[in-house]
Design a protein around this motif. Structure first.
Motif, PDB file in Angstrom:
ATOM      1  N   GLY A 105       0.793  -1.222   0.000  1.00 30.51           N
ATOM      2  CA  GLY A 105       0.000   0.000   0.000  1.00 30.51           C
ATOM      3  C   GLY A 105       0.825   1.271   0.000  1.00 30.51           C
ATOM      4  N   GLU A 106       2.131   1.161   0.222  1.00 32.57           N
ATOM      5  CA  GLU A 106       2.999   2.345   0.185  1.00 32.57           C
ATOM      6  C   GLU A 106       3.458   2.608  -1.246  1.00 32.57           C
ATOM      7  OE1 GLU A 106       3.136   4.035   2.832  1.00 32.57           O
ATOM      8  OE2 GLU A 106       2.447   2.517   4.263  1.00 32.57           O
ATOM      9  N   GLU A 107       3.721   3.872  -1.557  1.00 34.74           N
ATOM     10  CA  GLU A 107       4.203   4.239  -2.884  1.00 34.74           C
ATOM     11  C   GLU A 107       5.651   4.688  -2.802  1.00 34.74           C
ATOM     12  OE1 GLU A 107       1.850   6.985  -5.111  1.00 34.74           O
ATOM     13  OE2 GLU A 107       0.078   5.689  -5.105  1.00 34.74           O
ATOM     14  N   THR A 108       6.502   4.053  -3.578  1.00 34.67           N
ATOM     15  CA  THR A 108       7.897   4.461  -3.669  1.00 34.67           C
ATOM     16  C   THR A 108       8.045   5.607  -4.672  1.00 34.67           C
ATOM     17  OG1 THR A 108       8.407   2.963  -5.488  1.00 34.67           O
ATOM     18  CG2 THR A 108       8.598   2.079  -3.241  1.00 34.67           C
ATOM     19  N   ILE A 109       9.239   6.180  -4.725  1.00 32.73           N
ATOM     20  CA  ILE A 109       9.523   7.199  -5.737  1.00 32.73           C
ATOM     21  C   ILE A 109       9.218   6.661  -7.125  1.00 32.73           C
ATOM     22  CG2 ILE A 109      11.352   8.539  -6.852  1.00 32.73           C
ATOM     23  CD1 ILE A 109      12.737   8.732  -4.150  1.00 32.73           C
ATOM     24  N   ALA A 110       9.611   5.411  -7.372  1.00 32.69           N
ATOM     25  CA  ALA A 110       9.387   4.828  -8.699  1.00 32.69           C
ATOM     26  C   ALA A 110       7.903   4.769  -9.027  1.00 32.69           C
ATOM     27  CB  ALA A 110      10.016   3.433  -8.760  1.00 32.69           C
ATOM     28  N   GLU A 111       7.085   4.380  -8.065  1.00 29.00           N
ATOM     29  CA  GLU A 111       5.642   4.286  -8.312  1.00 29.00           C
ATOM     30  C   GLU A 111       5.021   5.660  -8.520  1.00 29.00           C
ATOM     31  OE1 GLU A 111       4.095   0.362  -6.025  1.00 29.00           O
ATOM     32  OE2 GLU A 111       5.197   1.797  -4.787  1.00 29.00           O
ATOM     33  N   VAL A 112       5.503   6.647  -7.799  1.00 29.69           N
ATOM     34  CA  VAL A 112       5.010   8.012  -8.007  1.00 29.69           C
ATOM     35  C   VAL A 112       5.358   8.503  -9.413  1.00 29.69           C
ATOM     36  CG1 VAL A 112       5.321  10.419  -7.288  1.00 29.69           C
ATOM     37  CG2 VAL A 112       5.001   8.629  -5.564  1.00 29.69           C
ATOM     38  N   LEU A 113       6.602   8.266  -9.836  1.00 24.54           N
ATOM     39  CA  LEU A 113       7.035   8.750 -11.146  1.00 24.54           C
ATOM     40  C   LEU A 113       6.443   7.937 -12.289  1.00 24.54           C
ATOM     41  CD1 LEU A 113      10.779   9.601 -10.398  1.00 24.54           C
ATOM     42  CD2 LEU A 113       8.836  11.167 -10.532  1.00 24.54           C
ATOM     43  N   LYS A 114       6.040   6.713 -12.022  1.00 25.54           N
ATOM     44  CA  LYS A 114       5.374   5.916 -13.061  1.00 25.54           C
ATOM     45  C   LYS A 114       4.097   6.604 -13.548  1.00 25.54           C
ATOM     46  CE  LYS A 114       7.649   2.308 -14.300  1.00 25.54           C
ATOM     47  NZ  LYS A 114       8.024   2.167 -15.724  1.00 25.54           N
ATOM     48  N   LYS A 115       3.482   7.407 -12.685  1.00 21.63           N
ATOM     49  CA  LYS A 115       2.284   8.144 -13.078  1.00 21.63           C
ATOM     50  C   LYS A 115       2.580   9.144 -14.195  1.00 21.63           C
ATOM     51  CE  LYS A 115       0.762   7.857  -8.263  1.00 21.63           C
ATOM     52  NZ  LYS A 115       0.538   8.643  -7.019  1.00 21.63           N
ATOM     53  N   LYS A 116       3.868   9.478 -14.356  1.00 23.07           N
ATOM     54  CA  LYS A 116       4.302  10.372 -15.429  1.00 23.07           C
ATOM     55  C   LYS A 116       5.150   9.617 -16.460  1.00 23.07           C
ATOM     56  CE  LYS A 116       2.413  14.239 -14.212  1.00 23.07           C
ATOM     57  NZ  LYS A 116       1.497  14.990 -15.106  1.00 23.07           N
ATOM     58  N   ASN A 117       4.985   8.309 -16.491  1.00 25.87           N
ATOM     59  CA  ASN A 117       5.595   7.459 -17.525  1.00 25.87           C
ATOM     60  C   ASN A 117       7.122   7.454 -17.485  1.00 25.87           C
ATOM     61  OD1 ASN A 117       3.034   6.704 -18.657  1.00 25.87           O
ATOM     62  ND2 ASN A 117       2.948   8.750 -19.580  1.00 25.87           N
ATOM     63  N   TYR A 118       7.684   7.479 -16.301  1.00 22.58           N
ATOM     64  CA  TYR A 118       9.137   7.392 -16.163  1.00 22.58           C
ATOM     65  C   TYR A 118       9.604   5.947 -16.323  1.00 22.58           C
ATOM     66  CZ  TYR A 118      10.249  12.143 -14.638  1.00 22.58           C
ATOM     67  OH  TYR A 118      10.462  13.503 -14.601  1.00 22.58           O
ATOM     68  N   ALA A 119      10.745   5.770 -17.004  1.00 23.18           N
ATOM     69  CA  ALA A 119      11.472   4.503 -16.961  1.00 23.18           C
ATOM     70  C   ALA A 119      12.264   4.492 -15.658  1.00 23.18           C
ATOM     71  CB  ALA A 119      12.402   4.385 -18.155  1.00 23.18           C
TER      72      ALA A 119
END
Length: 471
Positions: A105-119
């Protein structure tokens, strides 16, 4: 006739050029057990760190940057989630027998940035749970290569069979174990090469790389490129190789014309492990070290380099923490944060030069499972009675062997220090400034009600559970 008609229609319209979308890439370099005094621009002797020094000279260095906890796993949980680790149930340094990790249930930096289509990629030490549900690919990362926990959690630990019984240490690629007890002298180069390859592969899209070096955590290991190169022995060799790695990453950004749209951050998970003597770093004169909530355990280097965006040679004295990295990257990328409460704030105003910004009115020094051991307003620090590790009673070990430490040294009375004049926490001034101690105590009570505190038997209303598997 058809072509003429198209031209006629176009001639009646204003031409609006379509601009390519501008994005910012992020590289967070998290070193392991690097102390406040371990770079040559900070006074390190016997070796040079020219690339890191250049980052500091051409970027912004923070002088009062704090890891959320003075231990690896919890500190990394803070960096990647923007939370005090005890808010999300995380504590200590989970090892090979752990059944817990970062909750889904926690969001990492990667999961947050995935919302903006980051690799997204992580290379190096993970330490947020080694079982598959907790590994990076289940937490927003596209690629992973490295060690699931500390590099000393293996059969060759000098105290294995005495204090520990560590099994073979796995090396993991994505979700698959690809080897055990890998020669650690190759990891700094491996992590660096994979980082460079990822940058080249994703140079035209937004990317986030978490480069979490295993070094200079003991056991120290260095490649042939730097073995025997420093005047400080193996520790200096390792620091030179880490500096080389930073240089390779920065040069790659320059070669690909990515410097101006890439923010590079360099920090450490906690202070040095000083009972390892000549295999440990320097606190730069701060009190105690890793595993304690004195400044030598929590205060770490932090450099932010972003060519053309951060003014070169800036020094920021504001108090900040690794819980601030996630909201900073989210702010820059305009990515929405998690619905869960976090504790960090964006440092972007400071990076833009607004030195009037105060990121945190208070910082809370938690350790162990959920012990609130100290609180600071950035100037004064109130330390509560607690049992703590101390290194000062014993001489350090050397050459990879640890010296003794006392794990339960008891601090029986509260202490107050003025960190502006006494960053080494040597002079207790609580009798001279009782009103300051009272103010800090009230701030501590507020966070006890929020996150809890085992030392005062308070559970906290807003703690969330750690992830757990039953295996």
């Amino acid at each position: 006739m058809k072509n003429k008609l198209i031209l006629s229609v176009l001639s009646g319209c204003a031409f609006i050029p379509v601009q390519a979308q501008v994005h910012t890439n992020f590289i967070v370099i998290n070193l392991d057990d690097v102390g406040y005094g371990d770079f040559s621009y900070k006074g390190a002797l016997g070796y040079r760190t020219p690339n890191i020094d250049k980052m500091a000279a051409e970027g912004m260095q923070f002088t009062h940057f704090l890891a959320a906890q003075p231990v690896s796993g919890a500190s990394r949980a803070a960096l990647l989630t923007g939370c005090y680790p005890n808010r999300i149930g995380f504590s200590g340094a989970p090892g090979p027998d752990s059944k817990t990790g970062i909750d889904a249930g926690e969001e990492t930096i990667a999961e947050v940035l995935k919302k903006k289509n980051y690799a997204t990629a992580v290379y190096g030490k993970w330490h947020l749970g080694h079982l598959e549900p907790f590994l990076p690919l289940q937490n927003g990362f596209d690629e992973y290569y490295g060690l699931p926990y500390s590099n000393d959690m293996w059969p060759y630990h000098p105290q294995n069979g005495i204090w520990f019984n560590f099994p073979d240490l796995p090396t993991i690629e994505n979700n698959k174990i690809i080897g055990y007890n890998t020669d650690q002298s190759k990891f700094t180069t491996d992590y660096t090469d994979r980082t460079i390859n990822f940058i080249r592969k994703n140079k035209d899209v937004p990317f986030f790389i978490y480069l979490a070096h295993s070094m200079p955590h003991v056991p120290l290991a260095v490649s042939g490129k730097f073995k025997g190169k420093s005047e400080q022995g193996l520790y200096g060799d390792v620091m030179m190789e880490l500096d080389w790695s930073v240089g390779q990453v920065l040069q790659t950004l320059k070669d690909l014309n990515l410097e101006e749209n890439t923010l590079v951050i360099l920090t450490s998970d906690n202070g040095p492990w000083i009972n390892y003597g000549n295999h440990a770093g320097s606190t730069g004169g701060l009190r105690e070290a890793k595993g304690t909530t004195f400044e030598g355990g929590n205060r770490v280097p932090f450099i932010a380099y972003w060519k053309g965006k951060i003014e070169a040679g800036t020094v920021c004295n504001r108090m900040a923490s690794n819980i601030d990295i996630l909201p900073t990257l989210a702010d820059i990328s305009n990515a929405p944060l998690s619905q869960n409460k976090i504790d960090g704030v964006s440092l972007l105003p400071l990076m833009k030069g607004d030195m009037e910004m105060i990121p945190h009115q208070y910082f809370f020094y938690y350790y162990r499972v959920n012990d609130l051991e100290a609180v600071t307003d950035g100037t004064y620090k109130l330390i509560f009675p607690h049992k703590h590790r101390t290194y000062s009673l014993f001489p350090p070990g050397n050459d990879g062997k640890p010296g003794e430490v006392k794990e339960d040294f008891e601090l029986k009375e509260p202490q107050l220090y003025d960190l502006r004049r006494d960053a080494g926490e040597s002079y207790n001034i609580i009798n001279e400034y009782p009103e300051i101690a009272d103010r800090l105590e009230k701030a501590a009570m507020t966070t006890r009600e929020d996150i809890g505190d085992n030392l005062t038997n308070m559970k906290g209303a807003n703690r969330r559970p750690i992830g757990r598997v039953n295996k």
